[in-house]
Write a protein that holds these residues in place. Structure first.
Motif: not given
Ligand code: GLN
Length: 296
Positions: A97-104, A200-206, A216-218, A223-226, A254-256
């Motif tokens: 799982v993605l590590i929850p971020r404070p922005e969320t 939703s906080n979907p994946p949104y990185l190119s 760290d994000i690697h 699938t939770a990021l890109i 939606l988070e973006l």
């Protein structure tokens, strides 16, 4: 007289690790050293201060070394400790799982504020969380909204297992129904016009942003990021299906990505949506898209 071999006490280990991590460019080196050691000794970090002169046993030392090695290879500390905090709630996390971020947390707060402003305390608010991951959003909402019925979906069975475990430990398992759904497939018929709120906080990185992102994000599930289409794939999909998931009066949150806020908003047909707002996070960056239906 024979010299005593060097004893690794708590304080010596903290100091040594702090320096070692600092030299390798880690921020918060001392905090990380203390957290890794507290984890190894199964103590609270604050309790280490009472144990400064305690020597580590050989087995504790070897556990500590393996934790430190993982951190040195840039595994996020949350995965090593298998825990994090979101909206002041303790959550288990692992590399499924993605590590929850404070922005969320901003996204969650906006949903709570919206519910406080538009629903009576006796109303049951039906919420769908798409791509729940660790369950952070759904669990924070279940804990903070007086009456709610939540459905949390994810494409990953492993993520759903983590989310269910977190719902259980946070005492909200009864309020959340978890199920597997790939948002690019047809929505189950029970989802149609069923929700007051879709979040939703979907994946949104190119791909390029991911490749140039911090190391760290690697370790996190890709699938939770890109997202394809330069990070916009999910917003395009939501623009096609979210309207049909909502009740007559409903809102989508939606988070973006801060650099694609207007582009994401433009994907939504302005004839269908009444309110559309972009909200900032605490760093002043565009972070949440709020859209409410216009019907009738
Ligand atoms: N904000 C996250 C990051 O930059 C991305 C989260 C997401 O794609 N939903 O790492």
């Amino acid at each position: 007289m024979q010299k005593q071999p060097l004893q690794w006490t708590v304080i010596r280990l903290i100091n040594w690790t702090t320096e070692y991590l600092e030299e390798r460019g880690f921020e918060n080196a001392r905090l990380e050293a203390e957290r890794l050691l507290a984890h190894t000794l199964r103590k609270k970090r604050i309790d280490l201060y009472l144990l400064f002169d305690r020597p580590l046993t050989p087995s504790e030392l070897s556990t500590y070394k393996s934790c430190l090695k993982r951190r040195l290879s840039f595994e996020p500390i949350q995965y090593i400790l298998q825990q994090t905090e979101f909206f002041s709630l303790p959550l288990y996390v692992d590399n499924n799982v993605l590590i929850p971020r404070p922005e969320t947390e901003v996204l969650v707060q906006l949903v709570i504020d919206h519910i406080d402003a538009h629903y009576r305390r006796a109303d049951t608010v039906n919420i769908l969380d798409i791509g729940t991951g660790s369950g952070n959003i759904a669990i924070a909402l279940a804990r903070n909204v007086v009456k709610t019925r939540l459905t949390a979906v994810d494409v990953s069975d492993e993520a759903l297992r983590v989310a269910m475990k977190n719902a259980e430990t946070n005492g909200v398992a009864e309020q959340i129904e978890f199920s597997r759904w790939d948002v690019f497939q047809q929505p189950p018929s029970v989802f149609l016009h069923a929700f007051d709120i879709v979040v939703s906080n979907p994946p949104y990185l190119s791909k390029a942003e991911y490749d140039s992102g911090c190391r760290d994000i690697h370790a996190e599930p890709v699938t939770a990021l890109i997202a394809a289409k330069e990070g916009l794939q999910f917003y395009e999909r939501f623009s096609n299906i979210a309207y049909d998931l909502l009740r007559e009066e409903g809102c989508l949150f939606l988070e973006l990505d801060e650099n694609r806020a207007t582009q994401s908003l433009k994907l939504f047909d302005q004839k269908k949506w009444n309110i559309s707002e972009i909200e900032n996070d605490l760093a002043g960056k565009a972070r949440v898209l709020k859209l409410c239906t216009k019907r009738g």
